[in-house]
Design an enzyme around this catalytic site. Structure first.
Site, PDB file in Angstrom:
ATOM      1  N   ARG A 102       0.347  -1.218   0.185  1.00 61.61           N
ATOM      2  CA  ARG A 102      -0.107   0.043   0.020  1.00 61.61           C
ATOM      3  C   ARG A 102       0.906   1.147   0.242  1.00 61.61           C
ATOM      4  O   ARG A 102       1.865   1.469   1.111  1.00 61.61           O
ATOM      5  CB  ARG A 102      -0.633  -0.294   1.037  1.00 61.61           C
ATOM      6  CG  ARG A 102      -1.747   1.566   1.526  1.00 61.61           C
ATOM      7  CD  ARG A 102      -2.730   1.067   2.529  1.00 61.61           C
ATOM      8  NE  ARG A 102      -3.555   0.855   1.573  1.00 61.61           N
ATOM      9  CZ  ARG A 102      -5.437  -0.120   2.529  1.00 61.61           C
ATOM     10  NH1 ARG A 102      -4.951   1.664   3.466  1.00 61.61           N
ATOM     11  NH2 ARG A 102      -6.325  -0.044   1.992  1.00 61.61           N
ATOM     12  N   HIS A 129      -7.676   0.921  -6.716  1.00 64.35           N
ATOM     13  CA  HIS A 129      -8.083  -0.398  -5.195  1.00 64.35           C
ATOM     14  C   HIS A 129      -7.638  -1.118  -6.140  1.00 64.35           C
ATOM     15  O   HIS A 129      -9.517  -1.631  -5.361  1.00 64.35           O
ATOM     16  CB  HIS A 129      -8.480   0.428  -4.333  1.00 64.35           C
ATOM     17  CG  HIS A 129      -8.653   0.324  -2.668  1.00 64.35           C
ATOM     18  ND1 HIS A 129      -7.361  -1.059  -2.555  1.00 64.35           N
ATOM     19  CD2 HIS A 129      -8.811   0.508  -1.780  1.00 64.35           C
ATOM     20  CE1 HIS A 129      -7.845  -1.435  -1.053  1.00 64.35           C
ATOM     21  NE2 HIS A 129      -8.397  -0.264  -0.731  1.00 64.35           N
ATOM     22  N   GLN A 132      -9.723  -4.167  -3.368  1.00 63.01           N
ATOM     23  CA  GLN A 132     -11.379  -3.798  -2.861  1.00 63.01           C
ATOM     24  C   GLN A 132     -12.455  -3.504  -4.154  1.00 63.01           C
ATOM     25  O   GLN A 132     -13.435  -4.456  -3.432  1.00 63.01           O
ATOM     26  CB  GLN A 132     -11.118  -1.647  -2.360  1.00 63.01           C
ATOM     27  CG  GLN A 132     -12.718  -1.718  -2.426  1.00 63.01           C
ATOM     28  CD  GLN A 132     -13.215  -1.821  -0.732  1.00 63.01           C
ATOM     29  OE1 GLN A 132     -12.437  -1.352   0.273  1.00 63.01           O
ATOM     30  NE2 GLN A 132     -13.711  -2.953  -0.745  1.00 63.01           N
ATOM     31  N   ASP A 219     -17.006   7.035  -1.872  1.00 62.60           N
ATOM     32  CA  ASP A 219     -15.882   7.067  -0.433  1.00 62.60           C
ATOM     33  C   ASP A 219     -15.436   8.418  -0.117  1.00 62.60           C
ATOM     34  O   ASP A 219     -16.567   9.646  -0.414  1.00 62.60           O
ATOM     35  CB  ASP A 219     -15.109   7.085  -1.759  1.00 62.60           C
ATOM     36  CG  ASP A 219     -13.263   6.513  -0.887  1.00 62.60           C
ATOM     37  OD1 ASP A 219     -13.392   6.553  -0.187  1.00 62.60           O
ATOM     38  OD2 ASP A 219     -12.229   6.418  -2.056  1.00 62.60           O
ATOM     39  N   CYS A 259     -16.095   1.789   0.697  1.00 61.91           N
ATOM     40  CA  CYS A 259     -15.486   1.019   0.643  1.00 61.91           C
ATOM     41  C   CYS A 259     -14.425   0.595   2.205  1.00 61.91           C
ATOM     42  O   CYS A 259     -14.337   0.716   2.515  1.00 61.91           O
ATOM     43  CB  CYS A 259     -14.024   1.085  -0.141  1.00 61.91           C
ATOM     44  SG  CYS A 259     -13.541   3.182  -0.071  1.00 61.91           S
ATOM     45  N   ARG A 287     -13.617  -8.449   1.948  1.00 62.72           N
ATOM     46  CA  ARG A 287     -12.493  -8.485   1.473  1.00 62.72           C
ATOM     47  C   ARG A 287     -11.634  -9.899   1.648  1.00 62.72           C
ATOM     48  O   ARG A 287     -10.460  -9.735   0.639  1.00 62.72           O
ATOM     49  CB  ARG A 287     -11.358  -7.188   2.280  1.00 62.72           C
ATOM     50  CG  ARG A 287     -12.228  -6.067   2.129  1.00 62.72           C
ATOM     51  CD  ARG A 287     -11.924  -5.079   0.271  1.00 62.72           C
ATOM     52  NE  ARG A 287     -10.489  -5.002   0.683  1.00 62.72           N
ATOM     53  CZ  ARG A 287     -10.231  -4.156   0.559  1.00 62.72           C
ATOM     54  NH1 ARG A 287     -10.372  -2.990   1.475  1.00 62.72           N
ATOM     55  NH2 ARG A 287      -8.499  -3.848   0.736  1.00 62.72           N
TER      56      ARG A 287
HETATM   57  N1  NVA Z   1      -9.777   6.783  -1.074  1.00 63.27           N
HETATM   58  C1  NVA Z   1      -9.541   6.165   0.043  1.00 63.27           C
HETATM   59  C2  NVA Z   1      -9.776   4.946  -0.230  1.00 63.27           C
HETATM   60  C3  NVA Z   1      -9.583   4.066   1.326  1.00 63.27           C
HETATM   61  C4  NVA Z   1      -9.750   2.603   1.621  1.00 63.27           C
HETATM   62  C5  NVA Z   1      -8.139   6.632  -0.366  1.00 63.27           C
HETATM   63  O1  NVA Z   1      -7.643   6.385  -0.418  1.00 63.27           O
HETATM   64  O2  NVA Z   1      -7.884   7.009   1.324  1.00 63.27           O
HETATM   65  N1   CP Z   2     -11.283   0.273   2.059  1.00 65.19           N
HETATM   66  C1   CP Z   2     -10.287   0.148   3.277  1.00 65.19           C
HETATM   67  O1   CP Z   2      -8.887   0.120   1.937  1.00 65.19           O
HETATM   68  O2   CP Z   2      -9.937  -0.069   3.938  1.00 65.19           O
HETATM   69  P1   CP Z   2      -8.736  -0.118   4.707  1.00 65.19           P
HETATM   70  O3   CP Z   2      -8.305   1.719   4.274  1.00 65.19           O
HETATM   71  O4   CP Z   2      -8.233  -0.230   6.353  1.00 65.19           O
HETATM   72  O5   CP Z   2      -7.161  -1.627   4.482  1.00 65.19           O
END
Ligand code: NVA
Ligand code: CP
Length: 300
Positions: A102, A129, A132, A219, A259, A287
């Protein structure tokens, strides 16, 4: 399939195969049937951003599959002190059987795949992502019976989620509409591809985008890494919310997905969130099942 870097790299058949395996693994887990398909395998999980769902579901997933997972915070790795990703990839490939990462830049994930010799999984970048969206597709199929023919409407920022939902949705035969302010549109190349390959619309008119939608999705307005833009984004996204007015123009049987984490009264009202909590938390659970299928496909 060698890696999971973005959904654009997968065919409809490969996505369907993942969802079918996820269904099977979910059934087996619910019925106490052990499936130690990855016995003795180790997944490294590099996190340059926070996570609840991704971290826990990958770690539990590896445990369920008979393997193990290592949590590698970039604060502790040399990568956080500037060791090149090309070197990190070659070193970790000697110890591990797969890496989930990540991070911010999609290019970093692509570089890990290029220089490493083990499967790389994108656990979220600013661009995509994919994990997800595989869970989202699984949830839509569970609740609707089929994916094809649904109309998926995403309300909010044209961010990593929007990009991956467009690709996953169009590949799986959904109509996809995005409601976002003009300055916050999804990736232009992804939109171009979507216009050419399916039924796609991107508009600033929320009610137009949501009309007849069978799946509504939203989101956060400010993603991880955009904390300093919070005030500016709150202004830009005011009204880009899933609420009763939006639900009223969607299909009567519309489901709502998020998400998570969710910011109530920003991108979604608390009322709509709670009315659709079963769907949203099934999505979060999925997930685990969808990623286990990915792990098996890549690491077996
Ligand atoms: N768009 C959000 C998704 C989190 C799962 C982010 O990147 O923070
Ligand atoms: N939806 C998602 O990826 O959640 P986290 O940021 O908690 O991993």
């Amino acid at each position: 399939m060698k890696h999971l870097l973005k959904l654009m790299d997968l065919t409809k058949e490969e996505i369907t195969d993942i969802l079918n395996l996820a269904d099977q693994l979910k059934y087996e887990k619910k019925n106490g049937i052990e499936h130690h398909i990855l016995k003795g395998k180790t997944l490294g999980m590099i996190f340059q951003k926070s996570s609840t769902r991704t971290r826990v579901s990958f770690e539990v997933g590896m445990y369920d599959l008979g393997g193990s997972a290592l949590f590698l915070s970039s604060n502790d790795l040399q990568i956080g002190r500037g060791e090149p990703v090309e070197d990190t990839a070659r070193v970790l490939s000697r110890y591990l059987d797969g890496i989930m990462i990540r991070t911010f830049e999609q290019a970093e994930v692509e570089a890990l795949a290029e220089y490493g010799s083990i499967p790389i999984i994108n656990g979220l970048t600013d661009y995509a992502h994919p994990c997800q969206v595989l869970a989202d597709l699984l949830t839509i199929r569970e609740h609707k019976g089929v994916i094809e023919g649904n109309k998926l409407c995403f309300v909010g920022d044209g961010n990593n989620m929007a990009n991956s939902l467009i690709v996953g949705g169009i590949k799986m035969g959904m109509k996809v509409s995005i409601a976002c302010p003009d300055n916050y549109r999804p990736d232009p190349e992804i939109m171009k591809w979507a216009y050419e390959n399916g039924e796609f619309e991107c508009t600033s008119d929320i009610l137009k985008a949501a009309e007849g939608a069978t799946v509504l999705y939203t989101d956060v307005w400010a993603s991880m890494g955009q904390e300093s833009e919070k005030a500016e984004r709150e202004k830009a996204f005011a009204g880009y919310q899933i609420n009763d007015e939006v639900m009223a123009v969607a299909a009567p049987e519309a489901m709502v997905l998020h998400c998570l984490p969710a910011h109530r009264e920003e991108e979604i009202t608390a009322k709509v969130f709670e009315e659709h909590a079963d769907e949203i938390f099934d999505e979060a659970e999925n997930r685990l099942h969808a990623q286990k299928a990915v792990l098996v496909k890549l690491m077996k």
